[in-house]
Design an enzyme around this catalytic site. Sequence first.
Site, short mmCIF file in Angstrom:
data_model
loop_
_atom_site.label_atom_id
_atom_site.label_comp_id
_atom_site.label_asym_id
_atom_site.label_seq_id
_atom_site.Cartn_x
_atom_site.Cartn_y
_atom_site.Cartn_z
N ASN A 163 0.86 -1.19 0.00
CA ASN A 163 0.00 0.00 0.00
C ASN A 163 0.90 1.24 0.00
O ASN A 163 1.72 1.42 0.90
CB ASN A 163 -0.89 -0.05 1.25
N HIS A 169 1.05 6.21 1.94
CA HIS A 169 1.81 7.15 2.78
C HIS A 169 3.03 7.73 2.09
O HIS A 169 3.66 8.64 2.63
CB HIS A 169 2.10 6.51 4.14
N HIS A 172 -5.58 3.85 -1.66
CA HIS A 172 -6.90 4.26 -1.13
C HIS A 172 -7.13 5.72 -1.50
O HIS A 172 -6.42 6.60 -1.02
CB HIS A 172 -6.89 4.07 0.39
N ARG A 190 -9.10 8.44 -0.67
CA ARG A 190 -10.06 8.85 0.36
C ARG A 190 -10.89 10.02 -0.14
O ARG A 190 -10.43 10.82 -0.97
CB ARG A 190 -9.31 9.24 1.65
N ARG A 226 -6.69 13.15 1.31
CA ARG A 226 -5.60 13.58 2.20
C ARG A 226 -4.23 13.05 1.76
O ARG A 226 -3.21 13.60 2.13
CB ARG A 226 -5.89 13.15 3.65
N GLU A 278 -8.60 0.63 -3.09
CA GLU A 278 -9.38 0.68 -1.84
C GLU A 278 -10.37 1.82 -1.93
O GLU A 278 -9.97 2.96 -2.24
CB GLU A 278 -8.44 0.97 -0.67
N THR A 296 -8.27 3.79 8.66
CA THR A 296 -9.50 2.98 8.66
C THR A 296 -9.65 2.27 10.00
O THR A 296 -8.81 1.46 10.37
CB THR A 296 -9.45 1.95 7.50
N GLU A 347 -10.97 -9.21 3.12
CA GLU A 347 -9.69 -8.86 3.75
C GLU A 347 -9.98 -8.70 5.24
O GLU A 347 -10.81 -7.87 5.62
CB GLU A 347 -9.12 -7.55 3.17
N HIS A 368 -3.72 -4.34 7.88
CA HIS A 368 -3.88 -3.15 8.72
C HIS A 368 -3.05 -3.26 9.99
O HIS A 368 -3.23 -4.19 10.78
CB HIS A 368 -5.34 -2.84 9.09
N1 PXP Z 1 -5.86 -2.88 4.17
C1 PXP Z 1 -6.82 -1.92 4.19
C2 PXP Z 1 -8.18 -2.29 3.72
C3 PXP Z 1 -6.54 -0.62 4.61
O1 PXP Z 1 -7.51 0.32 4.65
C4 PXP Z 1 -5.22 -0.28 4.97
C5 PXP Z 1 -4.88 1.12 5.36
O2 PXP Z 1 -5.09 1.96 4.28
C6 PXP Z 1 -4.25 -1.31 4.91
C7 PXP Z 1 -4.59 -2.59 4.54
C8 PXP Z 1 -2.82 -1.05 5.25
O3 PXP Z 1 -2.70 -0.69 6.58
P1 PXP Z 1 -1.29 -0.21 7.12
O4 PXP Z 1 -0.98 1.08 6.43
O5 PXP Z 1 -1.52 -0.08 8.59
O6 PXP Z 1 -0.30 -1.29 6.77
#
Ligand code: PXP
Length: 249
Positions: A10, A13, A46, A48, A52, A73, A104, A154, A194
Amino acid sequence: MSKPILLGVNIDHVATVRQARGTVYPDPLAAALLAVDAGADGITMHLREDRRHIQDHDVKRVKEKVALPLNFEMAITEEIVVFAEQLQPPKACLVPEKRTEVTTEGGIDVIGQFARIKAVCERLKNLNCEVSLFIDPDLEQIKMAKQTGAPTIEIHTGAYADATTHEDQALEYQRIVAAAKYAASLGLIVNAGHGLHYENTALIAKIPEINELNIGHAIVARAVMVGFAQAVQEMKKIMIEARRSAYGA
Ligand code: PXP
């Protein structure tokens, strides 16, 4: 013998760092390309509602330029569903979204929002999009997830990641193990994610029913220290060794 475990990276960030200063760097697409070269099995973003971190153009560029299937996402709001219909991502993960949350906070409520979720699943299925529902490790939610027609769930690992005692973590871990087993018995593909990081991922990777882990924040944070490619490689190694040590995969 168990299946190999996959890593979805992902890249949200990477965009968080960029948006913090309103610059054009660092580029999430560049990070996605590095992740792919380093062994990622998928790229997740994602978009959003408040934009952001990831922006509309980031999603379009990554979908166009990255060889791996994009996992988009998304909240189930009309604006984002219409965006997805135009984007036509090969994969989408439906998530709950609150404007005030830092990240989330829980799984989507399939029981409470069944009609809307099923309708969005059908709209995405018409685009040949593989839909996943991000849900808590709750057997009743999983049972309803199956009824939506989505092929994948998931499992939200946030409560496991946030547990502050060994007892609580063990309890949350057992919920994930039971949820993964139950979902697989219904014929669902089981992903998880997550809050996973370099210390708590191995245990989750050992669960044989889990197909893919989606990991973002910890990889981006590690990349600040060692570079994006090494951060991805280290995480994938942890996952593969955990699965191999448990089941010889
Ligand atoms: N899976 C989903 C559905 C999420 O919303 C997120 C956060 O955007 C993640 C995985 C990844 O989470 P993390 O950034 O804490 O690894």
